[in-house]
Design a protein around this motif. Structure first.
Motif, mmCIF file in Angstrom:
data_model
loop_
_atom_site.group_PDB
_atom_site.id
_atom_site.type_symbol
_atom_site.label_atom_id
_atom_site.label_comp_id
_atom_site.label_asym_id
_atom_site.label_seq_id
_atom_site.Cartn_x
_atom_site.Cartn_y
_atom_site.Cartn_z
ATOM 1 N N ILE A 218 0.634 -1.231 -0.057
ATOM 2 C CA ILE A 218 0.147 0.108 0.194
ATOM 3 C C ILE A 218 0.688 1.423 0.111
ATOM 4 O O ILE A 218 0.466 2.357 -0.574
ATOM 5 C CB ILE A 218 -0.864 -0.041 1.087
ATOM 6 N N ASP A 219 1.985 1.177 0.844
ATOM 7 C CA ASP A 219 2.784 2.382 0.517
ATOM 8 C C ASP A 219 3.427 2.748 -0.873
ATOM 9 O O ASP A 219 3.522 4.001 -1.027
ATOM 10 C CB ASP A 219 3.993 2.053 1.600
ATOM 11 N N ALA A 220 3.607 1.719 -1.539
ATOM 12 C CA ALA A 220 4.172 1.971 -2.965
ATOM 13 C C ALA A 220 3.083 2.754 -3.976
ATOM 14 O O ALA A 220 3.581 3.355 -4.609
ATOM 15 C CB ALA A 220 4.531 0.416 -3.814
ATOM 16 N N LEU A 221 1.749 2.557 -3.443
ATOM 17 C CA LEU A 221 0.941 3.354 -4.337
ATOM 18 C C LEU A 221 1.145 4.712 -3.818
ATOM 19 O O LEU A 221 0.919 5.719 -4.889
ATOM 20 C CB LEU A 221 -0.505 2.739 -4.102
ATOM 21 N N GLN A 222 1.131 5.169 -2.632
ATOM 22 C CA GLN A 222 1.382 6.378 -2.229
ATOM 23 C C GLN A 222 2.755 7.090 -2.806
ATOM 24 O O GLN A 222 2.554 8.304 -3.277
ATOM 25 C CB GLN A 222 1.115 6.331 -0.586
ATOM 26 N N LYS A 223 3.718 6.287 -2.632
ATOM 27 C CA LYS A 223 5.064 6.736 -3.337
ATOM 28 C C LYS A 223 5.072 6.927 -4.619
ATOM 29 O O LYS A 223 5.486 8.137 -5.032
ATOM 30 C CB LYS A 223 6.074 5.958 -2.628
ATOM 31 N N ALA A 224 4.289 6.271 -5.384
ATOM 32 C CA ALA A 224 4.266 6.210 -6.650
ATOM 33 C C ALA A 224 3.518 7.736 -7.152
ATOM 34 O O ALA A 224 3.963 8.282 -8.007
ATOM 35 C CB ALA A 224 3.482 5.157 -7.296
ATOM 36 N N ALA A 225 2.512 7.913 -6.182
ATOM 37 C CA ALA A 225 1.615 9.247 -6.604
ATOM 38 C C ALA A 225 2.655 10.293 -6.535
ATOM 39 O O ALA A 225 2.414 11.374 -7.152
ATOM 40 C CB ALA A 225 0.495 9.279 -5.780
ATOM 41 N N GLY A 234 6.486 -4.235 -8.752
ATOM 42 C CA GLY A 234 5.407 -4.509 -8.097
ATOM 43 C C GLY A 234 4.160 -4.323 -9.027
ATOM 44 O O GLY A 234 3.153 -4.944 -8.935
ATOM 45 N N PHE A 235 4.412 -3.017 -9.620
ATOM 46 C CA PHE A 235 2.822 -2.337 -10.499
ATOM 47 C C PHE A 235 3.005 -3.459 -11.819
ATOM 48 O O PHE A 235 2.035 -3.776 -12.140
ATOM 49 C CB PHE A 235 3.131 -1.243 -10.773
ATOM 50 N N VAL A 236 4.149 -3.791 -12.400
ATOM 51 C CA VAL A 236 4.086 -4.465 -13.496
ATOM 52 C C VAL A 236 3.549 -5.986 -13.090
ATOM 53 O O VAL A 236 2.623 -6.612 -14.006
ATOM 54 C CB VAL A 236 5.539 -4.497 -14.231
ATOM 55 N N GLU A 237 3.968 -6.432 -12.074
ATOM 56 C CA GLU A 237 3.692 -7.743 -11.397
ATOM 57 C C GLU A 237 1.955 -7.864 -11.402
ATOM 58 O O GLU A 237 1.349 -8.734 -11.564
ATOM 59 C CB GLU A 237 4.181 -8.151 -10.085
ATOM 60 N N ALA A 238 1.309 -6.578 -10.964
ATOM 61 C CA ALA A 238 -0.087 -6.591 -10.466
ATOM 62 C C ALA A 238 -0.672 -6.935 -11.959
ATOM 63 O O ALA A 238 -1.410 -7.666 -11.983
ATOM 64 C CB ALA A 238 -0.411 -5.097 -10.122
ATOM 65 N N GLY A 239 -0.083 -6.183 -13.053
ATOM 66 C CA GLY A 239 -0.763 -6.230 -14.306
ATOM 67 C C GLY A 239 -0.560 -7.654 -14.773
ATOM 68 O O GLY A 239 -1.527 -8.401 -15.452
ATOM 69 N N GLU A 240 0.630 -8.366 -14.623
ATOM 70 C CA GLU A 240 0.756 -9.844 -15.038
ATOM 71 C C GLU A 240 -0.144 -10.748 -14.441
ATOM 72 O O GLU A 240 -0.978 -11.525 -14.893
ATOM 73 C CB GLU A 240 2.080 -10.265 -14.651
ATOM 74 N N THR A 306 -4.526 -12.274 -0.484
ATOM 75 C CA THR A 306 -3.263 -11.988 -0.609
ATOM 76 C C THR A 306 -2.401 -12.628 -1.974
ATOM 77 O O THR A 306 -3.146 -13.664 -2.629
ATOM 78 C CB THR A 306 -2.430 -12.296 0.651
ATOM 79 N N VAL A 307 -1.566 -12.220 -2.231
ATOM 80 C CA VAL A 307 -0.456 -12.717 -3.330
ATOM 81 C C VAL A 307 0.598 -13.408 -2.622
ATOM 82 O O VAL A 307 1.363 -12.565 -1.872
ATOM 83 C CB VAL A 307 -0.227 -11.593 -4.248
ATOM 84 N N GLU A 308 0.922 -14.685 -3.010
ATOM 85 C CA GLU A 308 2.027 -15.127 -2.361
ATOM 86 C C GLU A 308 3.326 -14.251 -2.684
ATOM 87 O O GLU A 308 3.658 -14.069 -3.870
ATOM 88 C CB GLU A 308 2.056 -16.691 -3.012
ATOM 89 N N GLY A 309 4.215 -13.938 -1.854
ATOM 90 C CA GLY A 309 5.461 -13.281 -1.845
ATOM 91 C C GLY A 309 5.257 -11.748 -1.885
ATOM 92 O O GLY A 309 6.239 -11.088 -1.940
ATOM 93 N N GLY A 310 4.047 -11.293 -1.853
ATOM 94 C CA GLY A 310 3.671 -9.965 -2.093
ATOM 95 C C GLY A 310 3.907 -9.074 -0.868
ATOM 96 O O GLY A 310 4.021 -9.854 0.476
ATOM 97 N N LYS A 311 4.017 -7.851 -0.657
ATOM 98 C CA LYS A 311 4.223 -7.098 0.363
ATOM 99 C C LYS A 311 3.146 -6.496 1.003
ATOM 100 O O LYS A 311 2.954 -6.093 2.248
ATOM 101 C CB LYS A 311 5.197 -5.719 0.173
ATOM 102 N N GLY A 312 1.735 -6.719 0.534
ATOM 103 C CA GLY A 312 0.522 -6.410 1.121
ATOM 104 C C GLY A 312 -0.043 -7.411 1.887
ATOM 105 O O GLY A 312 0.401 -8.603 2.165
ATOM 106 N N ALA A 313 -1.021 -7.157 2.855
ATOM 107 C CA ALA A 313 -1.665 -7.959 3.948
ATOM 108 C C ALA A 313 -3.318 -8.073 3.698
ATOM 109 O O ALA A 313 -3.855 -6.933 3.206
ATOM 110 C CB ALA A 313 -1.257 -7.246 5.377
ATOM 111 N N LEU A 314 -3.947 -9.037 4.157
ATOM 112 C CA LEU A 314 -5.168 -9.031 3.993
ATOM 113 C C LEU A 314 -6.006 -8.006 4.734
ATOM 114 O O LEU A 314 -7.280 -7.561 4.290
ATOM 115 C CB LEU A 314 -5.676 -10.366 4.782
ATOM 116 N N THR A 315 -5.204 -7.251 5.651
ATOM 117 C CA THR A 315 -6.005 -6.225 6.571
ATOM 118 C C THR A 315 -5.761 -4.876 5.894
ATOM 119 O O THR A 315 -6.290 -3.913 6.485
ATOM 120 C CB THR A 315 -5.513 -6.141 7.799
ATOM 121 N N GLU A 316 -5.086 -4.862 4.663
ATOM 122 C CA GLU A 316 -5.171 -3.482 3.969
ATOM 123 C C GLU A 316 -6.114 -3.497 3.043
ATOM 124 O O GLU A 316 -6.049 -4.435 2.227
ATOM 125 C CB GLU A 316 -3.783 -3.619 3.495
#
Length: 430
Positions: A218-225, A234-240, A306-316
């Motif tokens: 979630i922090d990456a979205l804010q930093k990218a903005a 991480g963003f490319v992986e989301a698209g994949e 959640t995505v295996e190996g990802g940085k995000g959590a179910l509670t985000e």
């Protein structure tokens, strides 16, 4: 965030696109009518165009008028997309309605930076302590209050328990690989796994946004903005990951031409048992019942996996709600209306009659639906909250997110191209 307001040329183009004339726009932001009657007329723009919400909101306006005989509320109710178009034109004109719907985030910031929105910090500090903290977040800009929430919620999967049982799915998936397995199981059982309104680009954006949260964090979205750069791995992986889902052909027949509402839309497909699930906000049960039959006890809810190996959590969680903001210089009667709308009594009425989630702590006792209780519990336990991307970011960036992700879902864009396109528009907004 780019220019705080649109150029004159942009205003004229937006006005034409929205079907507005300059004359039509000039009536906004009137406040007190200045007449000998001493009556203050407040113009209130909102997006509640379907029942029961439309009628309930009109009734609330009449209640406020009865309690304040020298105040009149003039309502302008517009459908979501029409509202966005016309508010773009009004923002460019520099003249907003007295009271208006806002989702907060980047759009509200653009209006605030242009000096068009009232800073409510001091004018509401005596009563905003009763509001749920997570509900207030989208309207806090630089630690100042620019709006009051009337709704809050999150996006998650609404699913048909009977169809899951038919496919042999015992429990909702909690991981992305498990989710893809559930999609395969539903297809094998002859069930359309997911309903999607491909004609309206925002529902598809939810998938990419959540996958970005789960992979990059979630922090990456804010930093990218802030950095104007969405090309990180991480963003490319989301698209994949989204391409993985699309490759399974999980959506209902004709999804690219389907709207969200309407008898053949996304909500109706789920509500009529034609598809097993949809990724949608807390309003989904109401719209499924309005546009279709509704699922009753067969309706369930689960958070985005959640995505295996990802940085995000179910509670985000990813979501937002609705709020009310005021034009800069709005009269005290408009502030009084916000206080009325944020009261426990008004909020209980909204919860009971329209199916919204409570934003006032004292109104939680009005929540009885088990699925909405699950959403509320998830929201109160959240460890991170991301506002809808087409509202969190500057308008042009949010629109590009919607457009690019729609291209990926339709097969015309790669994961890398989505990230590059969003980055390009973000940098142009500097």
């Amino acid at each position: 965030m780019g220019e705080p307001a649109l150029s004159r040329r942009g205003f004229l183009a937006a006005s034409a696109a929205a079907g507005l004339s300059i004359t039509a726009l000039s009536g906004c932001g009137g406040g007190s009518d200045g007449g000998s009657s001493g009556t203050t007329t407040l113009e209130w723009w909102h997006i509640m165009t379907t029942e029961p919400a439309k009628g309930v909101w009109a009734s609330l306006a009449r209640q406020f008028e009865s309690q304040n005989p020298k105040v009149k509320i003039k309502i302008v109710a517009l459908e979501n997309e029409a509202y966005k178009s016309k508010m773009t034109a009004l923002t460019a004109s520099g003249k907003l309605p007295d009271i208006f719907h806002t989702w907060g985030g980047g759009v509200l910031k653009q209006q605030a930076d242009a000096g068009l929105v009232e800073d409510l910090t001091d004018r509401t500090k005596d009563w905003t302590g009763t509001l749920l903290p997570v509900a207030k977040e989208p309207y806090l800009l630089d630690e100042k209050v620019y709006g009051i929430p009337d709704d809050i919620g999150m996006v998650g999967f609404w699913y048909n328990k009977a169809l899951f049982k038919k496919a042999g799915i015992a429990t909702p998936p909690t991981t992305w690989s498990g989710f893809l397995d559930a999609v395969r199981a539903l297809k094998s059982a002859g069930v359309a796994p997911i309903a999607l309104a491909g004609k309206e680009k925002w529902p598809g954006m939810y998938y990419w946004a959540y996958l970005a949260m789960r992979t990059a964090g979630i922090d990456a979205l804010q930093k990218a903005a802030a950095s104007k750069d969405f090309t990180g791995a991480g963003f490319v992986e989301a698209g994949e990951h989204l391409k993985e889902l699309v490759a399974l052909q999980p959506f209902q027949k004709g999804f690219l031409g389907a709207a969200y509402s309407g008898p053949t839309g996304q909500a109706a497909a789920v509500g009529n048992g034609k598809a097993a699930m949809e990724l949608m906000g807390q309003w989904a049960p109401t719209v499924e019942r309005t546009e279709g039959k509704g699922l009753g006890a067969n309706l369930g809810f689960f958070p985005f996996p959640t995505v295996e190996g990802g940085k995000g959590a179910l509670t985000e969680v990813f979501g937002g709600g609705g709020g009310l903001a005021l034009r800069q210089g709005a009269p005290q009667a408009a502030v009084d209306f916000l206080k009325f709308f944020a009261s426990a009594g008004t909020n209980r009425e909204l919860v009971k009659k329209t199916g919204t989630l409570p934003v006032v702590t004292a109104a939680e006792d009005a929540l009885t639906d088990p699925n909405l209780k699950a959403v509320q519990a998830q929201l109160k336990a959240t460890t991170g909250f991301q506002l809808y991307l087409d509202q969190a970011y500057a308008p042009a960036v949010g629109q590009e997110v919607n457009d690019s992700v729609a291209g990926l879902v339709a097969g015309s864009k790669s994961a890398e191209q989505v990230a590059q396109s969003i980055t390009k528009v973000a940098k142009e907004e500097q």
